[in-house]
Design an enzyme around this catalytic site. Structure first.
Site, PDB file in Angstrom:
ATOM      1  N   SER A 159       1.084  -1.259  -0.058  1.00 28.93           N
ATOM      2  CA  SER A 159      -0.137   0.046   0.111  1.00 28.93           C
ATOM      3  C   SER A 159       0.908   1.000  -0.083  1.00 28.93           C
ATOM      4  O   SER A 159       2.016   1.078   0.258  1.00 28.93           O
ATOM      5  CB  SER A 159      -1.003   0.028   1.280  1.00 28.93           C
ATOM      6  N   TYR A 172      -3.360   0.082  10.036  1.00 28.34           N
ATOM      7  CA  TYR A 172      -3.016  -0.479   8.727  1.00 28.34           C
ATOM      8  C   TYR A 172      -1.658  -0.078   8.144  1.00 28.34           C
ATOM      9  O   TYR A 172      -1.142  -0.834   7.523  1.00 28.34           O
ATOM     10  CB  TYR A 172      -4.140   0.442   7.852  1.00 28.34           C
TER      11      TYR A 172
END
Length: 276
Positions: A159, A172
């Site tokens: 990501s 996250y």
């Protein structure tokens, strides 16, 4: 292609469903893994309608026993996995502060302020589990069969938060940073077994969840969307089909057979822009 078996986790989602459908068009037999059967079946029906082969298997990627059970089903119905795409993951609202930096009010349990110090740590932990162990465990389970066969290809999902700890997404970001490191480690470890391991790091792509974050009810962009696009040189969000080319290059033994241990950003230039 009869021995090309792809296992795609998170296959009911916007990005991984597009990948699964494309793999089926190429002749792969595709096992769709996820926790929601209804979403998986939608993708399965699309693949079958196009003449492809797919099965849906409901399982929690962070549960080793569930993954072992899924592997048994897949190997009995399709064969041994030759391509594993670890797309399962995500975030939870209860793991997100509603402020970008410390505020004294969070120490007093002010309902208007949700900061790091009044987050639910169990939810925080669950985000780390699904995004880290939810990748490690499928690699552990399906990678063992690949190693026995001395062939295979693994693509993990990293990501933008693998590179930058973007505000409000600590759990996250922590998890996805770990995915980049794990991808490098696993690539070196599995090289003697003729298994390549790489990762794709999507930028800001639109899916059902992100649309609610990026757009107001009237269709206008939220402040967060405006901030993201301000730092994205291409000035737009990504769309699921734009990941396909990167995936297809990574799985191509002729064109990428010497590529392992890398993470490729597909981000519209986000990482190239410091925002100043």
């Amino acid at each position: 292609m009869e021995n090309k078996i792809a296992v795609v986790t998170g296959a009911g989602g916007t990005l991984c469903s597009a990948m699964a459908i494309d793999l089926a068009k190429q002749g792969y037999k595709v096992a769709l893994l996820g926790r929601t059967e209804e979403k998986l079946k939608i993708v399965e029906h699309k693949i079958r309608a196009n003449g492809g082969i797919a099965i849906s298997v409901c399982a929690d990627v962070a549960d080793e026993a569930a993954m072992r059970g899924a592997k048994d089903i897949i190997e009995s119905e399709l064969g041994i996995c030759t391509l594993l795409i670890n797309g399962a993951g995500g975030n939870q609202n209860d793991a997100l502060p509603n402020i970008p930096e410390f505020d004294e009010r969070e120490l007093n349990n002010d309902d208007a302020v949700k900061g790091f110090f009044n987050l639910n740590m169990e939810v925080f932990q669950s985000v780390i589990d699904i995004n880290t162990m939810g990748t490690v465990i499928p690699c552990f389970v399906f990678g063992k069969s690949m190693a026995k066969n001395k062939q295979g290809n693994i693509i993990n999902f990293a990501s933008m938060t693998s590179y930058r700890p973007i505000t409000r997404v600590a759990a996250y970001a922590m998890a996805k940073n770990g995915i980049e490191s794990f991808t490098q480690w696993l690539a070196a470890y599995l090289a003697p077994a003729n298994i390549r391991v790489n990762a794709i790091a999507p930028g800001f792509f639109l899916n059902d969840r992100s649309r609610k974050i990026m757009f107001n009810a009237d269709g206008s962009q939220t402040e967060r969307a405006q901030n993201i696009l301000r730092q994205t040189p291409m000035k737009r969000f990504g769309e699921a089909p734009e990941l396909i080319g990167c995936m297809n290059w990574l799985i191509d033994e002729k064109n990428a057979g010497f590529v392992t241990g890398i993470t490729i950003p597909v981000d519209g230039g986000f990482l190239s822009s410091p925002g100043v």
